[in-house]
Design an enzyme around this catalytic site. Structure first.
Site, PDB file in Angstrom:
ATOM      1  N   ASP A   1       5.033  20.203   7.972  1.00 21.12           N
ATOM      2  CA  ASP A   1       5.868  21.406   8.070  1.00 21.12           C
ATOM      3  C   ASP A   1       7.160  20.730   6.930  1.00 21.12           C
ATOM      4  OD1 ASP A   1       6.065  19.794  10.216  1.00 21.12           O
ATOM      5  OD2 ASP A   1       8.243  20.626  10.603  1.00 21.12           O
ATOM      6  N   LEU A   2       7.744  19.476   7.738  1.00 19.17           N
ATOM      7  CA  LEU A   2       8.719  18.746   6.100  1.00 19.17           C
ATOM      8  C   LEU A   2       8.376  19.200   4.710  1.00 19.17           C
ATOM      9  CD1 LEU A   2       9.835  16.311   8.831  1.00 19.17           C
ATOM     10  CD2 LEU A   2      10.824  18.704   8.464  1.00 19.17           C
TER      11      LEU A   2
ATOM     12  N   VAL B   1       7.979   6.890  16.564  1.00 15.57           N
ATOM     13  CA  VAL B   1       7.917   7.480  15.293  1.00 15.57           C
ATOM     14  C   VAL B   1       6.860   8.381  16.050  1.00 15.57           C
ATOM     15  CG1 VAL B   1       8.059   7.214  13.274  1.00 15.57           C
ATOM     16  CG2 VAL B   1       9.277   5.586  14.415  1.00 15.57           C
TER      17      VAL B   1
ATOM     18  N   ARG C   1      -4.739  10.862   4.955  1.00 16.72           N
ATOM     19  CA  ARG C   1      -2.837  11.618   4.815  1.00 16.72           C
ATOM     20  C   ARG C   1      -2.639  11.722   3.587  1.00 16.72           C
ATOM     21  NH1 ARG C   1       0.127  14.326   8.160  1.00 16.72           N
ATOM     22  NH2 ARG C   1       2.198  13.584   7.389  1.00 16.72           N
TER      23      ARG C   1
ATOM     24  N   ASP D   1       4.696   0.891  12.547  1.00 12.96           N
ATOM     25  CA  ASP D   1       3.036  -0.071  11.443  1.00 12.96           C
ATOM     26  C   ASP D   1       3.163  -1.263  12.036  1.00 12.96           C
ATOM     27  OD1 ASP D   1       2.636   2.585  10.158  1.00 12.96           O
ATOM     28  OD2 ASP D   1       3.136   1.483   7.875  1.00 12.96           O
TER      29      ASP D   1
ATOM     30  N   LYS E   1       0.600  -1.003  -0.293  1.00 12.71           N
ATOM     31  CA  LYS E   1      -0.217   0.147   0.469  1.00 12.71           C
ATOM     32  C   LYS E   1       0.601   0.878  -0.084  1.00 12.71           C
ATOM     33  CE  LYS E   1      -1.639   1.332   4.221  1.00 12.71           C
ATOM     34  NZ  LYS E   1      -1.313   2.882   4.465  1.00 12.71           N
ATOM     35  N   ASN E   2       1.585   1.310   0.444  1.00 10.15           N
ATOM     36  CA  ASN E   2       2.764   2.314   1.202  1.00 10.15           C
ATOM     37  C   ASN E   2       3.687   2.933  -0.243  1.00 10.15           C
ATOM     38  OD1 ASN E   2       0.958   3.015   3.383  1.00 10.15           O
ATOM     39  ND2 ASN E   2       3.051   2.463   4.505  1.00 10.15           N
TER      40      ASN E   2
ATOM     41  N   ARG F   1       0.921  14.394  12.892  1.00 12.35           N
ATOM     42  CA  ARG F   1       1.376  14.379  12.159  1.00 12.35           C
ATOM     43  C   ARG F   1       1.381  15.610  10.961  1.00 12.35           C
ATOM     44  NH1 ARG F   1      -1.276   8.864   9.891  1.00 12.35           N
ATOM     45  NH2 ARG F   1       0.708   7.501   8.569  1.00 12.35           N
ATOM     46  N   PRO F   2       2.267  16.650  11.474  1.00 16.87           N
ATOM     47  CA  PRO F   2       1.968  17.828  10.137  1.00 16.87           C
ATOM     48  C   PRO F   2       2.795  17.660   9.301  1.00 16.87           C
ATOM     49  CG  PRO F   2       3.955  17.596  11.831  1.00 16.87           C
ATOM     50  CD  PRO F   2       3.207  16.324  12.555  1.00 16.87           C
TER      51      PRO F   2
ATOM     52  N   ARG G   1      -8.219  -0.346   4.787  1.00 21.00           N
ATOM     53  CA  ARG G   1      -8.097   0.981   4.471  1.00 21.00           C
ATOM     54  C   ARG G   1      -6.009  -0.219   3.815  1.00 21.00           C
ATOM     55  NH1 ARG G   1      -6.037   4.515   8.243  1.00 21.00           N
ATOM     56  NH2 ARG G   1      -4.355   4.711   6.221  1.00 21.00           N
TER      57      ARG G   1
ATOM     58  N   CYS H   1      -4.876   8.019  10.066  1.00 19.81           N
ATOM     59  CA  CYS H   1      -5.274   7.466  11.214  1.00 19.81           C
ATOM     60  C   CYS H   1      -4.839   8.949  12.427  1.00 19.81           C
ATOM     61  CB  CYS H   1      -3.567   6.595  11.483  1.00 19.81           C
ATOM     62  SG  CYS H   1      -4.473   5.026  10.465  1.00 19.81           S
TER      63      CYS H   1
HETATM   64  C1  UD1 Z   1       4.506   6.838   6.220  1.00 19.29           C
HETATM   65  C2  UD1 Z   1       3.575   5.972   6.106  1.00 19.29           C
HETATM   66  C3  UD1 Z   1       2.812   5.251   7.319  1.00 19.29           C
HETATM   67  C4  UD1 Z   1       3.943   4.918   8.021  1.00 19.29           C
HETATM   68  C5  UD1 Z   1       5.046   6.148   8.521  1.00 19.29           C
HETATM   69  C6  UD1 Z   1       6.206   6.210   9.292  1.00 19.29           C
HETATM   70  C7  UD1 Z   1       2.370   5.927   4.192  1.00 19.29           C
HETATM   71  C8  UD1 Z   1       1.177   6.328   3.140  1.00 19.29           C
HETATM   72  N1  UD1 Z   1       2.550   5.681   4.998  1.00 19.29           N
HETATM   73  O1  UD1 Z   1       3.160   7.823   6.199  1.00 19.29           O
HETATM   74  O2  UD1 Z   1       2.077   3.806   6.620  1.00 19.29           O
HETATM   75  O3  UD1 Z   1       3.009   5.072   9.837  1.00 19.29           O
HETATM   76  O4  UD1 Z   1       5.637   6.161   6.757  1.00 19.29           O
HETATM   77  O5  UD1 Z   1       6.625   4.989   9.288  1.00 19.29           O
HETATM   78  O6  UD1 Z   1       3.219   5.629   3.061  1.00 19.29           O
HETATM   79  N2  UD1 Z   1       6.542  14.013  10.514  1.00 19.29           N
HETATM   80  C9  UD1 Z   1       7.223  16.036  10.940  1.00 19.29           C
HETATM   81  N3  UD1 Z   1       6.730  16.857   9.734  1.00 19.29           N
HETATM   82  C10 UD1 Z   1       6.568  16.608   8.248  1.00 19.29           C
HETATM   83  C11 UD1 Z   1       5.802  14.966   8.412  1.00 19.29           C
HETATM   84  C12 UD1 Z   1       6.255  14.225   9.306  1.00 19.29           C
HETATM   85  O7  UD1 Z   1       7.211  15.991  12.333  1.00 19.29           O
HETATM   86  O8  UD1 Z   1       6.586  17.541   7.765  1.00 19.29           O
HETATM   87  C13 UD1 Z   1       6.881  13.369  11.928  1.00 19.29           C
HETATM   88  C14 UD1 Z   1       4.901  12.762  11.882  1.00 19.29           C
HETATM   89  O9  UD1 Z   1       4.757  13.519  12.978  1.00 19.29           O
HETATM   90  C15 UD1 Z   1       5.841  11.551  12.480  1.00 19.29           C
HETATM   91  C16 UD1 Z   1       7.110  10.950  11.796  1.00 19.29           C
HETATM   92  O10 UD1 Z   1       7.877  12.335  11.256  1.00 19.29           O
HETATM   93  O11 UD1 Z   1       5.840  11.914  13.777  1.00 19.29           O
HETATM   94  C17 UD1 Z   1       7.020  10.361  10.334  1.00 19.29           C
HETATM   95  O12 UD1 Z   1       5.912  10.769   9.498  1.00 19.29           O
HETATM   96  P1  UD1 Z   1       6.189   9.982   8.539  1.00 19.29           P
HETATM   97  O13 UD1 Z   1       7.446   9.866   7.883  1.00 19.29           O
HETATM   98  O14 UD1 Z   1       6.253  11.552   7.287  1.00 19.29           O
HETATM   99  O15 UD1 Z   1       4.906   8.848   7.798  1.00 19.29           O
HETATM  100  P2  UD1 Z   1       4.317   9.179   6.571  1.00 19.29           P
HETATM  101  O16 UD1 Z   1       4.767   9.484   5.299  1.00 19.29           O
HETATM  102  O17 UD1 Z   1       2.870  10.190   7.579  1.00 19.29           O
END
Ligand code: UD1
Length: 421
Positions: free
Chosen positions: A125-126, A330, A93, A308, A22-23, A122-123, A400, A117
């Site tokens: 900003d990055l 995470v 998301r 996950d 999926k991811n 889950r911001p 999902r 979820c």
């Molecule tokens: C992806 C996966 C999800 C998995 C996660 C971590 C998909 C569709 N989903 O989610 O199943 O649980 O990786 O392996 O691939 N963060 C920030 N700012 C940002 C982005 C992220 O602070 O702009 C933080 C998040 O709040 C979180 C951490 O970084 O605490 C990891 O998030 P991220 O790796 O971005 O996860 P996703 O890509 O959303």
């Protein structure tokens, strides 16, 4: 309301075939917006999250054709917009992954802030920091965000503070058509990043270093069409590996790349299971034990233990001999399954990002709720070894990320059903 009901099932035995990831499929489908020539994707899992991203593409004007159950043809030659609709953004998301490709293709994009979820803030900003570094102006509203690059995107060196999977993918996609070279430092190293890059390179992109923490993207003028097969889902594989462990079973997990599930293999061995890898056939066999030994796990970005699979592994540790500790690094709020496991007789105490588990000899069936996707999988696993029946509600979360988990579990001997309650 539809529910899943699970009864104590004894040892699960047999073979199970793992679907496409999926991811990996989600960002690759989003990346199909970058070019104007047709894309064929194979091994696309049949999941509600995938339907959502395909609907997002359709709403932007892409033509989607299902060639068979797991193959889809995407034609993005005539897009009619660069705004991702609110209801679809709220549903998932990962819809936010269209932002990078739309910005690259149109020089502007507007999206609503993503749902998903409830496992923490889950911001984004990055993601936005990356787009800014490539020269985009960002305008943030209460529930939407707009990115505009008047003079086109330009390569730069981007350091991301945390190796976010989504931010790495969004920046890669935006930089693919940018002028000059982009280097992403502290990039995520997940196999799903490598799959995205392999896909983009097949279409003519020039990206190196995927799977390391420095990814170099030399912008190209255009992408061509092409065909790609999505990698197997390492989290679905992990779930069935743990199913074998928790039931003292003997399961062959087919279509699974052992390298992608190394932390799961290591931890299953640590708790007493036997894991036999057959790399030639991309499969592995997990043989359970009648005495699971407690251990500690700590979630980390890849190649660390995947967040996950944390909930599913915690389900296993609830019946281990002795104490275990689970540390979630995470996400900030990913212990919602704990309350549900407590209802089933588990002994778990949480403190911020740490859960301490005292193993019990038996769980008992209860009425529980799938609070998120992986929590739902964890409850199915717990239900397999609980005395009596476990009724799991809110199973749309499970849909999902798992195609026919009930059918697959049944084929291994599980007593599990979907019911209308
Ligand atoms: C992806 C996966 C999800 C998995 C996660 C971590 C998909 C569709 N989903 O989610 O199943 O649980 O990786 O392996 O691939 N963060 C920030 N700012 C940002 C982005 C992220 O602070 O702009 C933080 C998040 O709040 C979180 C951490 O970084 O605490 C990891 O998030 P991220 O790796 O971005 O996860 P996703 O890509 O959303």
């Amino acid at each position: 309301m539809e529910k899943i009901v699970v009864s104590n099932s004894g040892q699960l035995k047999g073979s199970v075939y793992i679907d496409g990831a999926k991811n990996a499929a989600l960002p690759i489908i989003a990346a199909s917006l970058l070019g104007t020539e047709p894309i064929i994707l194979n091994n696309v899992p049949k999941l509600s999250d995938i339907e959502v991203i395909l609907e997002v593409l359709q709403s932007l004007g892409a033509k989607i054709e299902h060639l068979d159950k797991n193959s889809v043809k995407i034609d993005s030659s005539n897009l009619n917009g660069y705004e991702a609709p609110r209801d679809l953004m709220n549903r998932m998301r990962a819809s936010f992954l269209v932002m990078g490709p739309l910005l690259a293709r149109f020089g502007k994009t507007m999206t609503y802030l993503p749902g998903g979820c409830a496992i923490g803030k889950r911001p984004i900003d990055l993601h936005l920091k990356g787009f800014k570094a490539l020269g985009a102006e960002i305008h943030e509203g209460i529930d939407k965000v707009e990115a505009i690059s008047k003079d086109g995107l330009k390569g730069d060196i981007i350091y991301i503070d945390f190796p976010s999977v989504g931010a790495t993918q969004n920046i890669i996609m935006a930089a693919t058509l940018a002028e000059g070279e982009t280097i992403i430092e502290n990039a995520a190293k997940e196999p799903e990043i490598i799959d995205l890059v392999n896909f983009l390179n097949k279409l003519g992109a020039n990206i190196k270093g995927a799977g390391t923490s420095a990814i170099r993207i030399k912008g190209v003028e255009k992408l061509y069409g092409g065909e790609h097969t999505i990698i197997p889902d390492r989290i679905e594989a992990a779930t069935f590996m743990i199913a074998s462990a928790i039931t003292n079973g003997d399961i062959v997990v087919e279509n699974c790349i052992a390298n992608h599930v190394m932390p799961i293999i290591a931890k299953l061995k640590e708790v007493g299971c036997k894991v036999i890898i057959n790399e030639d056939k991309d499969e592995l066999r997990v043989i359970g034990t009648d005495k699971i030994v407690g251990t500690d796990i700590k979630t980390l970005p890849y190649p660390g233990f995947p967040t996950d699979a944390q909930a599913q592994f915690m389900a296993l540790l609830t019946i281990a001999d002795g104490q275990s500790k689970v540390t979630e690094t995470v996400f900030e709020n990913r212990f919602m399954h704990v309350d549900e496991l407590l209802r089933m007789g588990a002994i778990i105490a949480t403190d911020a990002r740490e859960a301490r588990i005292a193993g019990v000899p038996k769980l008992k069936g209860a009425e529980v709720k799938a609070t998120d996707l992986r929590a739902g999988a964890a409850l199915i696993l717990a239900g397999l070894v609980a005395e009596g029946k476990t009724y799991i509600s809110d199973i749309y979360h499970i849909d999902r990320g798992y195609d026919d988990i009930v059918g697959k579990m049944r084929s291994l001997g599980a007593k599990i059903d979907r019911i209308n309650d």
